[in-house]
Design an enzyme around this catalytic site. Structure first.
Site, PDB file in Angstrom:
ATOM      1  CE  LYS A  54      -3.771  -2.522   2.139  1.00 53.84           C
ATOM      2  NZ  LYS A  54      -4.436  -3.002   3.357  1.00 53.84           N
ATOM      3  CD  GLN A  98      -3.517  -4.627   6.447  1.00 55.25           C
ATOM      4  OE1 GLN A  98      -3.631  -3.587   5.800  1.00 55.25           O
ATOM      5  NE2 GLN A  98      -3.919  -5.794   5.992  1.00 55.25           N
ATOM      6  CG  ASP A 121      -9.911  -0.300   5.051  1.00 51.92           C
ATOM      7  OD1 ASP A 121      -9.700  -0.865   3.960  1.00 51.92           O
ATOM      8  OD2 ASP A 121      -9.192  -0.437   6.049  1.00 51.92           O
TER       9      ASP A 121
HETATM   10  N1  GUN Z   1      -7.058  -6.987   6.138  1.00 46.36           N
HETATM   11  C1  GUN Z   1      -7.446  -7.760   5.095  1.00 46.36           C
HETATM   12  N2  GUN Z   1      -8.083  -7.028   4.164  1.00 46.36           N
HETATM   13  C2  GUN Z   1      -8.097  -5.762   4.632  1.00 46.36           C
HETATM   14  C3  GUN Z   1      -8.607  -4.542   4.105  1.00 46.36           C
HETATM   15  O1  GUN Z   1      -9.199  -4.451   3.021  1.00 46.36           O
HETATM   16  N3  GUN Z   1      -8.400  -3.438   4.893  1.00 46.36           N
HETATM   17  C4  GUN Z   1      -7.769  -3.498   6.082  1.00 46.36           C
HETATM   18  N4  GUN Z   1      -7.637  -2.378   6.787  1.00 46.36           N
HETATM   19  N5  GUN Z   1      -7.297  -4.620   6.601  1.00 46.36           N
HETATM   20  C5  GUN Z   1      -7.455  -5.741   5.862  1.00 46.36           C
END
Ligand code: GUN
Length: 295
Positions: A54, A98, A121
């Site tokens: 990211k 995350q 998100d």
């Molecule tokens: N963990 C697995 N997929 C995601 C996601 O799309 N966003 C976040 N913040 N954590 C994750």
């Protein structure tokens, strides 16, 4: 029939190029640089990889990027304090914490604490609710990526029988809501199957579009689908390790038997995976424009 492969790598590349140009235009015309912060608590190896990707993609596209790596024993109060600070920071348009968080932390409380306007998100209840009533600001990244894969492959969604396997808050429920909307790239008839479903194959055999996010390899096999189905496999399961220590991945769909009947199918890896990060970038650009009052 041998299925067309739906390449998330290729479609992701197209969208990223569109975003790169848009970001350059925002800087030139409005002196606006979208900002994204990632927060990682603990050192889960898969999460470290995702957060690293990211950060790298943000920088590559011209998004201002900040990363906070916190120790596994971070307290709820300290994490909330950081989120409060980021909520108030004008350089930051998007906040991504995350998941999963270490067990002693409350995920719900942390997600509620993020300013919904910075919730790139799309996990905050305000944004979940806005999607539910057909007025979304931010679509959650993985489901938004699935919709783009379908649209950009030219799959007819309007009026299609869509079957979703899995009811998670991150994929199953939101993709069902997105494709259910009375809107372009949606307007489907949607069925959700889950662990309480009596006969999953009864439903999957009716699907024109089948989206599998069960978290379990081979949930759907060739005998469970009809000829000509379009299959989106959201699974990422580690099924082994190569001699040189690389993870071997498989989806939730039995690719070899399903591809013989499908019209089109996403591979794992290289299908849905790359789209998630791309849609996070898109949400971050959208957040920056919203904050600046731009259309
Ligand atoms: N963990 C697995 N997929 C995601 C996601 O799309 N966003 C976040 N913040 N954590 C994750």
């Amino acid at each position: 029939m041998t299925a067309q492969l739906i390449s998330g790598n290729e479609i992701s590349k197209q969208i990223r190029e569109e975003l790169r140009q848009e970001i350059a235009g925002l800087k030139e015309k409005h002196n606006l640089v979208p900002g994204l912060v990632t927060v990682l608590v603990g050192a889960d190896p898969a999460s470290q990889v995702y957060v690293g990707q990211k950060e790298k993609t943000s920088k590559d596209l011209g998004i201002y990027s900040e990363r906070h790596d916190l120790p596994a024993n971070t307290t709820q109060a300290d994490l909330l304090k950081l989120i409060d600070k980021l909520n108030k920071d004008p350089k930051i348009n998007g906040i991504l914490v995350q998941l999963p968080l270490p067990k002693h932390l409350s995920e719900a409380e942390v997600l509620y604490a993020i300013n919904p306007k910075k919730d790139v998100d799309g996990f905050h209840p305000v944004n979940v609710g806005k999607l539910m009533i057909g007025e979304p600001d931010y679509l959650p990244c993985t489901p938004a990526g699935i919709q783009q894969l379908l649209i950009r492959t030219g799959v007819k969604i309007d009026g299609a029988e869509v079957v979703v396997v899995g009811r998670s808050n991150i994929v199953g429920k939101p993709i069902a809501n997105i494709l259910l909307q009375k809107a372009p790239g949606a307007n489907a008839t949607v069925t959700i199957c889950h662990t309480g479903t009596k006969d999953i194959a009864f439903h999957t055999k009716r699907a024109d579009i089948l989206i599998v996010a069960s978290g379990r390899p081979k949930t759907v096999t060739g005998d469970m689908v009809k000829e000509g189905v379009v299959v989106i496999d959201v699974g990422v399961n580690q099924v082994g390790m190569t001699k040189d220590g690389k993870r071997i991945l498989a989806g939730d769909v039995d690719f070899d038997t399903v591809k013989e009947k499908a019209k089109a199918i996403t591979p794992v890896p290289g299908g849905v995976g790359p789209m998630t990060i791309t849609m996070l970038m898109l949400n971050t650009v959208k957040a920056a424009k919203l904050a600046a009052g731009l259309p």
